[in-house]
Structure formats: C-alpha cells, structure tokens
Design an enzyme around this catalytic site. Sequence first.
Site, PDB file in Angstrom:
ATOM      1  N   SER A 174       0.833  -1.197   0.000  1.00 12.28           N
ATOM      2  CA  SER A 174       0.000   0.000   0.000  1.00 12.28           C
ATOM      3  C   SER A 174       0.872   1.254   0.000  1.00 12.28           C
ATOM      4  O   SER A 174       1.667   1.463  -0.911  1.00 12.28           O
ATOM      5  CB  SER A 174      -0.964  -0.041   1.183  1.00 12.28           C
ATOM      6  OG  SER A 174      -1.947   0.974   1.082  1.00 12.28           O
ATOM      7  N   MET A 175       0.769   2.118   1.029  1.00  9.08           N
ATOM      8  CA  MET A 175       1.651   3.287   1.078  1.00  9.08           C
ATOM      9  C   MET A 175       3.110   2.861   1.234  1.00  9.08           C
ATOM     10  O   MET A 175       4.014   3.596   0.822  1.00  9.08           O
ATOM     11  CB  MET A 175       1.234   4.228   2.203  1.00  9.08           C
ATOM     12  CG  MET A 175       0.003   5.051   1.884  1.00  9.08           C
ATOM     13  SD  MET A 175      -0.189   6.402   3.043  1.00  9.08           S
ATOM     14  CE  MET A 175      -1.659   7.193   2.397  1.00  9.08           C
ATOM     15  N   TRP A 199       0.241   2.363  -3.247  1.00 16.92           N
ATOM     16  CA  TRP A 199      -0.526   3.614  -3.292  1.00 16.92           C
ATOM     17  C   TRP A 199       0.451   4.773  -3.274  1.00 16.92           C
ATOM     18  O   TRP A 199       1.345   4.842  -2.418  1.00 16.92           O
ATOM     19  CB  TRP A 199      -1.453   3.696  -2.085  1.00 16.92           C
ATOM     20  CG  TRP A 199      -2.462   4.825  -2.127  1.00 16.92           C
ATOM     21  CD1 TRP A 199      -3.769   4.721  -2.493  1.00 16.92           C
ATOM     22  CD2 TRP A 199      -2.247   6.207  -1.784  1.00 16.92           C
ATOM     23  NE1 TRP A 199      -4.391   5.956  -2.409  1.00 16.92           N
ATOM     24  CE2 TRP A 199      -3.468   6.889  -1.972  1.00 16.92           C
ATOM     25  CE3 TRP A 199      -1.140   6.940  -1.348  1.00 16.92           C
ATOM     26  CZ2 TRP A 199      -3.615   8.260  -1.733  1.00 16.92           C
ATOM     27  CZ3 TRP A 199      -1.270   8.302  -1.121  1.00 16.92           C
ATOM     28  CH2 TRP A 199      -2.501   8.950  -1.307  1.00 16.92           C
ATOM     29  N   ASP A 220      -8.966  -4.476  -6.098  1.00 15.75           N
ATOM     30  CA  ASP A 220      -8.498  -3.482  -5.136  1.00 15.75           C
ATOM     31  C   ASP A 220      -9.381  -2.233  -5.225  1.00 15.75           C
ATOM     32  O   ASP A 220      -9.413  -1.563  -6.253  1.00 15.75           O
ATOM     33  CB  ASP A 220      -7.037  -3.131  -5.432  1.00 15.75           C
ATOM     34  CG  ASP A 220      -6.381  -2.312  -4.341  1.00 15.75           C
ATOM     35  OD1 ASP A 220      -7.100  -1.623  -3.587  1.00 15.75           O
ATOM     36  OD2 ASP A 220      -5.145  -2.366  -4.224  1.00 15.75           O
ATOM     37  N   HIS A 252      -7.158  -5.294  -1.926  1.00 16.76           N
ATOM     38  CA  HIS A 252      -6.013  -4.465  -1.533  1.00 16.76           C
ATOM     39  C   HIS A 252      -5.178  -5.124  -0.452  1.00 16.76           C
ATOM     40  O   HIS A 252      -3.965  -4.901  -0.370  1.00 16.76           O
ATOM     41  CB  HIS A 252      -6.534  -3.111  -1.043  1.00 16.76           C
ATOM     42  CG  HIS A 252      -5.462  -2.146  -0.651  1.00 16.76           C
ATOM     43  ND1 HIS A 252      -4.642  -1.536  -1.575  1.00 16.76           N
ATOM     44  CD2 HIS A 252      -5.071  -1.683   0.574  1.00 16.76           C
ATOM     45  CE1 HIS A 252      -3.801  -0.734  -0.945  1.00 16.76           C
ATOM     46  NE2 HIS A 252      -4.033  -0.803   0.354  1.00 16.76           N
TER      47      HIS A 252
END
Length: 303
Positions: A174-175, A199, A220, A252
């Site tokens: 993700s991040m 992300w 996602d 996700h």
Amino acid sequence: MQSSSITSRGGRRTRHSTLSRLAGLATALTLIATGVAIAPAASAQQNPHERGPAPTESSIEALRGPFSVADTRVSSLVSGFGGGTIYYPTDTSQGTFGAIAVSPGYTGTQSTISWLGPRIASQGFVVFTIDTNTTIDQPDSRGRQLLAALDYLVEDSRVRDRIDSNRLGVMGHSMGGGGSLAAAQDRPALQAAIPMTGWHLSKNWSRVQVPTMVIGAENDLIASVRTHSIPFYESLPSSLDKAYLELDGASHFAPNISNTTIAKYSISWLKRFIDDDTRYEQFLCPAPTDREISEYRDTCPHS
C-alpha cells in the site's frame, strides 16, 4: 577402448602421455610466470551470488526454503524508522546474502507483512520487516525509512557481517508500496523493488532505474490497478527490467496474509536481480500462466 589401450600397452604410449603432461605443466608455469591468466575450470561456479540448490516450481512455492532462519528484534529507539524484525539464514558457509527491507501500509505495523520475513529469508536473503515512525506516515516518508532501514542493516545491525551491501532491495504494501517506488527512485544503486498493491499520488516513475515488479490486485478498491499499479508500471522506463503481476480476484489487503503467488514471484524477482541468479528466469519469462494471475506483463528477456 582407447583408455584400455593406454593402460595395457605401457611402453611408448605411457611415456608419450607422461611427456605430454610434463609439457602441459611447463606451458602453464610459463603462462603464470609471464602474467597470463589461466581460465578457471568449466565446473567452477560462474555466479558467486547463487545461494541454495537449483529451484523448482515446488521449492519456490514452499512455505520454507532450504535455509534455516533465525530472527532478531530491533528497537523502535533506532534513528530513521520505527524498529522491526530481521530474519536471516543461520548458514554462513555460502558467504554473504542480499538484503531486503519491507514496509507496511497506512495504519499498518510490521505484523501485517511479517509472513514475508521467514518465507523469503529461508530462500537465502536477510529480510527486515519494519515498523514506520508512525502508522500514518505517507509514502515518501516510508521510502526514506526503507532506505534508513537498509543503512542500519549493513552498518549497525547484529547481522551486518552476513550481508552484501551491494545487493539490496525494497518491498512494501500500500503506502509502503508507494514508498518502495520512492526509495528506488532516490537510490538507483538498489537491485530490486517490489511495490505490492501500492498507493502513491505520483503516477510518474520514469526516473526509476531499479528492476521493479509491480504487484496489483484485480479487485483493489483502495488503490485500484487502473489508477495505481498499472500507471506505475507503464510510467517506468521501457528500457528497464520490469514486470506487472495482477492477482486474480484479490483485494487491496492480499499482501497482509500468506500468499503463495506473491511469495513465488517475489522470490523469483529478488533472486533474479539481487543475486543475478538466472536459474530463476524460467519463472518470469515467458509470462507465467498461473491461474492466480489475471494479468502479467514483463519486458522479457531480461538484461
């Protein structure tokens, strides 16, 4: 047979063989004395970074690879990131290993990506699953923390003597995945990057020079592949060794639980580019037909 003839006839053939060997020895000594290098035996290992036996489909899908693994905790009081856990092979007979730092995603801790630690380490890597300074750190901050974690690994960690500082990579969810792209852009000397359902607000990674496998998830809803993973992949230079793997029907949060598809192709990518181990090329090129993958792109053949 010729060998029997040489053995049974003794006399002239044996003397001839002896003289030939002496002549060869004299030639070799002459070459050494004049500074001319002699080629190593064909059986000598050509890639000094290969670790472990030749891979098979089942060996890279296994929950554990050929190396026994131990782990050590790193305090959150370290500078630059929030601490974490280092997983490392206990075997030191094969030399040093490549190393990978892995970041969790937004609001996540290292526990959300901890399964990757022993699974990848058991294939012949040192793996550092980190906590970030805060659980809400943004991708670029996570990228800096991944690099700080790698620096800690090779400079200050208890296992620094087991690590080849020239063979490093980053991963993240993700991040943390966006952070792995940022880290790769900021440090082109890295050997591999793997953003997992990444992300990031930026969709332009044209300056990345690090071989990158982008892992997206078909369903996602947080970092849609149409707005994140696919644009990430397409923005990477066309000349770069890169791949895009989309997990069929996944969400996700697919990287937060043990996932054989993620492990299998991540291990292959890390082996191929951190260890320069072409034995793993077979799992990446040509494009795999794994039924757990809804889409796969790659710049085969790899350079």
